[in-house]
Design an enzyme around this catalytic site. Structure first.
Site, short mmCIF file in Angstrom:
data_model
loop_
_atom_site.label_atom_id
_atom_site.label_comp_id
_atom_site.label_asym_id
_atom_site.label_seq_id
_atom_site.Cartn_x
_atom_site.Cartn_y
_atom_site.Cartn_z
N GLY A 239 0.83 -1.24 -0.15
CA GLY A 239 -0.06 -0.01 -0.11
C GLY A 239 0.52 1.39 0.17
O GLY A 239 0.13 2.24 -0.37
N GLU A 273 3.97 -6.78 1.84
CA GLU A 273 3.30 -6.87 0.58
C GLU A 273 3.58 -5.89 -0.21
O GLU A 273 2.53 -5.53 -0.87
CB GLU A 273 2.19 -7.56 0.47
CG GLU A 273 1.97 -8.84 1.51
CD GLU A 273 0.48 -9.10 1.77
OE1 GLU A 273 -0.58 -8.41 1.29
OE2 GLU A 273 0.10 -10.20 2.54
N PRO A 274 4.61 -5.27 -0.49
CA PRO A 274 4.58 -3.85 -1.57
C PRO A 274 4.39 -4.36 -2.94
O PRO A 274 5.06 -5.44 -3.23
CB PRO A 274 5.87 -3.37 -1.07
CG PRO A 274 6.81 -4.31 -0.86
CD PRO A 274 5.92 -5.35 -0.08
N GLY A 275 3.92 -3.61 -3.70
CA GLY A 275 3.53 -3.93 -5.02
C GLY A 275 3.93 -2.72 -5.76
O GLY A 275 5.25 -2.56 -6.18
N ARG A 312 -5.19 2.14 -16.29
CA ARG A 312 -5.30 3.21 -15.09
C ARG A 312 -6.02 4.38 -15.35
O ARG A 312 -7.10 4.72 -14.43
CB ARG A 312 -4.07 3.15 -14.30
CG ARG A 312 -3.29 2.03 -14.16
CD ARG A 312 -2.18 2.03 -13.12
NE ARG A 312 -2.52 2.53 -11.69
CZ ARG A 312 -2.49 3.57 -11.39
NH1 ARG A 312 -2.07 4.63 -11.98
NH2 ARG A 312 -3.03 4.11 -10.19
N TYR A 316 -9.63 4.57 -13.23
CA TYR A 316 -9.45 5.44 -12.02
C TYR A 316 -9.42 6.97 -12.15
O TYR A 316 -9.17 7.67 -11.11
CB TYR A 316 -8.22 4.94 -11.19
CG TYR A 316 -7.99 3.43 -11.01
CD1 TYR A 316 -8.87 2.46 -10.45
CD2 TYR A 316 -6.95 2.93 -11.45
CE1 TYR A 316 -8.77 1.37 -10.19
CE2 TYR A 316 -6.83 1.61 -11.47
CZ TYR A 316 -7.62 0.77 -10.78
OH TYR A 316 -7.21 -0.77 -10.55
N CYS A 342 -12.28 1.79 -29.56
CA CYS A 342 -13.61 2.27 -29.82
C CYS A 342 -14.58 2.65 -28.61
O CYS A 342 -15.64 1.96 -28.44
CB CYS A 342 -14.46 1.49 -30.87
SG CYS A 342 -13.48 1.19 -32.16
N GLU A 343 -13.88 3.58 -27.75
CA GLU A 343 -14.49 3.96 -26.57
C GLU A 343 -14.23 5.40 -26.12
O GLU A 343 -12.80 5.64 -26.13
CB GLU A 343 -14.46 3.10 -25.35
CG GLU A 343 -14.68 1.42 -25.50
CD GLU A 343 -15.12 0.97 -24.17
OE1 GLU A 343 -15.59 1.81 -23.16
OE2 GLU A 343 -15.24 -0.28 -24.31
N TYR A 371 0.68 -2.20 -12.26
CA TYR A 371 -0.59 -2.41 -12.80
C TYR A 371 -0.76 -1.87 -14.23
O TYR A 371 -1.97 -0.97 -14.44
CB TYR A 371 -1.60 -1.65 -11.61
CG TYR A 371 -1.54 -2.10 -10.33
CD1 TYR A 371 -2.03 -3.40 -9.76
CD2 TYR A 371 -0.85 -1.25 -9.26
CE1 TYR A 371 -1.64 -3.87 -8.67
CE2 TYR A 371 -0.57 -1.74 -8.16
CZ TYR A 371 -1.08 -3.08 -7.99
OH TYR A 371 -0.82 -3.48 -6.44
#
Ligand code: LLP
Length: 417
Positions: A239, A273-275, A312, A316, A342-343, A371
């Site tokens: 986190g 648990e760092p990502g 991302r 978000y 196409c969005e 990510y």
């Protein structure tokens, strides 16, 4: 020292010119800096020097074998959330005794695979999951190491989609009911209760939510020990945030200091648990400007990467810095940088002042190591892009660009057609 820097107006990853890489491998492409990965891992590891701990890198952030191997070589373990991630981590050579398995929805076959592989522990997220792990372990004649993932009801003050430690989240076991569940777990024959776990959210830019969480966990640890359970591990999840734009997240050393202060008398081996913190700023996505287009109301820069390659911003509203691979643009322009999908949600940048990119220019999206590739998809039947790792003056393709044939791999035309 930043390993993505300009030399003679050309963006480099360490010693290698990004332009040279993409002229050879094409665009879009993810490019990672090995020195940055190492530096970030060591910064996190050093923050807990002198205290028993393991950095279990969160595979979901970037699961490339080359990235996993980089951390494994430095003594890292992994945090996994699926059988697939376990397979990758084992393929990269992880020590199974440094694997923790999180996630709210573990299937029996995944539990069995993890038990057969001899992982350290399962972070159990519900009452039913406890029974299930006990049952599968019983069938296999094994004991499963477990920690309960508790939900401490602490607000990490981050994006709602990546907030996980509030009561309303699907994650973990409510801290108020955790003691009951430890008591239940104690009655299950095939479990060995060895830890307490939590993960409150991602991209945190303050240490206080971590500290508040530990304060709550300490009361729980005391209660669990009073039951005669011999706890060995405290898993504090991941986190810790990174700088994408103007955030100022704490340094790993500050995070470490605050955590050690709170946990020093517990006598527990700490797991992390760092990502994002390890990989986010170690990677960029490079695309090519295909067209520029003056709209009635705004300008568009159309590139060959889309929301399927870097989800991302669309998902978000995330910010990724934009830099030219070669600085030869004249001035700036306020524009949307959009992909070919196409969005209308297919944008990487929305109404931002960016270099006045022209057709053929290479555009780098910064802080894309976490990510990024892992959330990419084949939407619009777009082959997934290659990943390249740079180390010093060398670089290698660590994952090839998918071919169009790969898009239909495993598909069958039904015999009745
Ligand atoms: N441990 C658990 C149980 C997690 O669920 C996560 C992330 C981590 C560790 C690693 O968190 P980190 O250190 O990377 O913050 N796709 C979103 C982020 C989702 C995070 C999910 N869980 C994004 O692109 O921002």
């Amino acid at each position: 020292m930043h390993y993505f820097q300009y030399k003679d107006e050309q963006l480099h990853a360490e010693e290698v010119s990004i332009k040279d890489i993409v002229e050879r491998v094409g665009t879009p492409a993810y490019i990672y800096s090995h020195a940055t990965l190492e530096r970030h891992f060591k910064a996190m590891d050093d923050a807990f020097a002198g205290t028993p701990h393991t950095i279990c890198y969160s595979v979901k952030a970037n699961s490339s074998l080359g990235v996993l191997k980089t951390f494994i070589n430095l003594g890292g373990g992994v945090d996994i959330v699926s059988g697939g991630e376990l397979y990758r981590a084992l393929a990269a050579g992880v020590d199974p005794k440094k694997v923790v398995y999180s996630g709210v929805g573990k299937r029996d076959d995944e539990i069995a695979y993890a038990l057969d592989s001899g992982i350290l522990l399962f972070n159990v997220e519900s009452e039913q999951e406890l029974d299930r792990i006990d049952m599968v372990a019983g069938h296999l004649g094994k004991k499963a190491g477990i920690a309960l993932r508790v939900n401490p009801d602490v607000d990490p003050e981050t994006h709602p989609y990546i907030t996980t430690g509030l009561k309303k989240a699907k994650f973990g076991i409510n801290i108020e009911r955790a003691l009951e569940q430890y008591a239940r777990a104690k009655t299950l024959q095939n479990l060995e209760i060895i830890g307490v776990d939590c993960h409150i959210g991602s991209q945190l830019t303050k240490v206080s939510p971590f500290v508040d969480t530990i304060k709550k966990l300490k009361r729980l640890v005391a209660g669990v020990r009073e039951m005669g359970i011999d706890l060995k591990y405290l898993d504090l999840g991941g986190g810790l945030g990174i700088q994408y734009n103007d955030e100022v997240p704490p340094l790993p050393s500050e995070y470490g200091k605050a955590i050690l202060e709170e946990t020093k008398d517990l006598g527990l081996h700490l797991l992390f648990e760092p990502g994002r913190n390890l990989v986010g700023n170690a990677g960029i996505l490079v695309a090519k400007c295909l067209f520029t287009k003056k709209g009635d109301e705004k300008d568009f820069i159309i590139i060959d990467a889309g929301m399927n390659d870097l989800a991302r911003p669309a998902l978000y509203g995330s910010f990724h810095g934009v830099q030219p691979v070669v600085k030869d643009q004249e001035g700036t322009v306020v524009a949307d940088i959009v992909g070919p999908i196409c969005e209308s949600g297919d944008f990487l940048v929305k109404e931002r002042e960016v270099p006045n990119f022209k057709q053929g220019d290479f555009v780098a999206f910064m802080s894309a190591g976490a990510y990024g590739f892992t959330m990419s998809s084949n939407y619009n039947s777009r082959p997934r892009v290659p990943e390249i790792m740079v180390k010093g003056d060398r670089y290698e393709v660590i994952r090839e660009r998918e071919k169009v044939e790969d898009l239909i791999k495993g598909e069958h035309l039904p015999s009745f057609l």
